[in-house]
Design a protein around this motif. Structure first.
Motif, short mmCIF file in Angstrom:
data_model
loop_
_atom_site.label_atom_id
_atom_site.label_comp_id
_atom_site.label_asym_id
_atom_site.label_seq_id
_atom_site.Cartn_x
_atom_site.Cartn_y
_atom_site.Cartn_z
N LYS A 61 1.88 8.09 -2.66
CA LYS A 61 3.08 7.59 -3.34
C LYS A 61 2.98 6.10 -3.62
CE LYS A 61 6.37 11.08 -1.71
NZ LYS A 61 7.59 11.33 -0.90
N THR A 62 2.32 5.37 -2.74
CA THR A 62 2.18 3.93 -2.93
C THR A 62 0.91 3.56 -3.70
OG1 THR A 62 1.01 3.68 -0.80
CG2 THR A 62 3.42 3.46 -0.79
N GLU B 190 1.38 14.18 6.06
CA GLU B 190 2.47 13.23 5.78
C GLU B 190 1.91 11.84 5.49
OE1 GLU B 190 6.36 11.25 8.05
OE2 GLU B 190 5.28 12.95 8.93
N TYR B 191 0.92 11.44 6.24
CA TYR B 191 0.28 10.13 6.08
C TYR B 191 -0.37 10.02 4.70
CZ TYR B 191 -3.28 6.52 6.98
OH TYR B 191 -4.09 5.43 6.93
N VAL B 192 -1.12 11.06 4.31
CA VAL B 192 -1.79 11.05 3.01
C VAL B 192 -0.78 11.04 1.87
CG1 VAL B 192 -3.23 12.42 1.45
CG2 VAL B 192 -3.90 12.15 3.85
N TYR C 209 -7.27 4.48 -3.98
CA TYR C 209 -7.90 3.15 -3.97
C TYR C 209 -8.69 2.95 -2.69
CZ TYR C 209 -8.17 -1.90 -3.25
OH TYR C 209 -8.61 -3.16 -2.95
N ALA C 210 -8.09 3.27 -1.56
CA ALA C 210 -8.74 3.06 -0.28
C ALA C 210 -9.99 3.93 -0.13
CB ALA C 210 -7.76 3.33 0.86
N LYS C 211 -9.92 5.18 -0.63
CA LYS C 211 -11.09 6.04 -0.56
C LYS C 211 -12.22 5.48 -1.39
CE LYS C 211 -10.82 10.49 -0.58
NZ LYS C 211 -10.52 11.88 -0.99
#
Length: 278
Positions: A207-208, A200-202, A213-215
């Motif tokens: 979606k945002t 769910e977190y991923v 980007y963070a990876k």
């Protein structure tokens, strides 16, 4: 005949006079309307700008809590990113900029570190880094992230080497010790995601547009061990030189570094802050 010519000339003169008057009135009316519209737009823009400014200014107090939240923890047995043993006495007498990081984090951790790195540079330029201020980060994933991973993290995300560890200590230890410090003393509760929560977190991050980007900005996340990820906390504490936990900053990744610097300098000016002690 002569009178008819005079009448015709008079009519033409009146006609052109009327035309010029009409043009002048039209231009004047157009200018008035344009000015009115511009004035309305200007005031509307001023109101929107003022509203935005109020929102920004209004956010800052809500992010910061001043007070005395107890003493910073006393500890022994922790090690930093270089594998060197560190205890709380090594940090005494300086302002501590305290954060809580997951080395494999792909959400708040990379952005928070980037913001703290800017503060790190500001403090270095102000000649306060090391002599008056030290950064302290606690490893929220001690089971999987050893000092080697912490060192790689600091190199990749903060662009800091082993020689910078005296100014920015990334500390790890047993899970029980870290838990006692982080949750027990600072009141920062973290948890491990189960498979459903992680999915769910991923999905929410995808979606945002934050996930990829963070990876990309945390290379460690690409080769992270397969385990349930720990969610890091977007909070920073400022500990005074005498060991009092005085300031909590929420949403710290978006908090202006200029304000952080102001809070630190203001703390150093308080009576008795030059004496240190823990």
């Amino acid at each position: 005949m002569s009178s008819d010519v005079q009448i015709g000339q008079g009519q033409r003169s009146y006609f052109w006079y009327a035309v010029w008057v009409g043009v002048f009135v039209g231009l004047l009316f157009g200018f008035a309307v344009s000015s009115l519209v511009s004035t309305v737009k200007y005031h509307d823009l001023r109101e929107k700008t003022a509203t935005q400014r109020e929102r920004v200014v209004g956010m800052l107090p809500s992010q910061v809590k001043h007070g005395r939240f107890g003493k910073a923890p006393k500890f022994t047995g922790l090690i930093n990113q270089n594998g060197q043993p560190i205890n709380s006495a090594n940090l005494a007498g300086k302002v501590q900029v305290v954060s809580f990081l997951s080395p494999y984090g792909v959400h708040t951790t990379p952005v928070l570190v980037a913001n703290l790195r800017n503060l790190y540079q500001d403090l270095a330029q102000s000649h306060l880094l090391g002599s008056k201020v030290v950064f302290v980060s606690y490893n929220l994933d001690p089971q999987h992230a050893d000092p080697k991973a912490l060192s790689q993290f600091m190199h990749d995300l903060a662009d800091l080497g082993s020689n910078d560890s005296a100014n920015w200590q990334f500390l790890t230890g047993s899970e029980s010790t870290i838990g006692t410090i982080v949750a027990g003393r600072y009141g920062v509760h973290y948890h491990v995601l189960d498979d459903a929560d992680k999915a769910e977190y991923v999905e929410r991050m995808k979606k945002t547009g934050e996930y990829d980007y963070a990876k990309a900005i945390n290379p460690l996340a690409q080769n992270a061990p397969k385990h349930q990820r720990i969610v890091s906390h977007n909070v920073v504490f400022l500990v005074s030189p005498n060991g009092d936990i005085r300031i909590r900053i929420n949403q710290a990744d978006a908090y202006p570094t200029s304000r952080l610097l102001y809070e630190i300098v203001s703390m150093l000016k308080l009576p008795g802050m030059d004496k240190g002690g823990n």
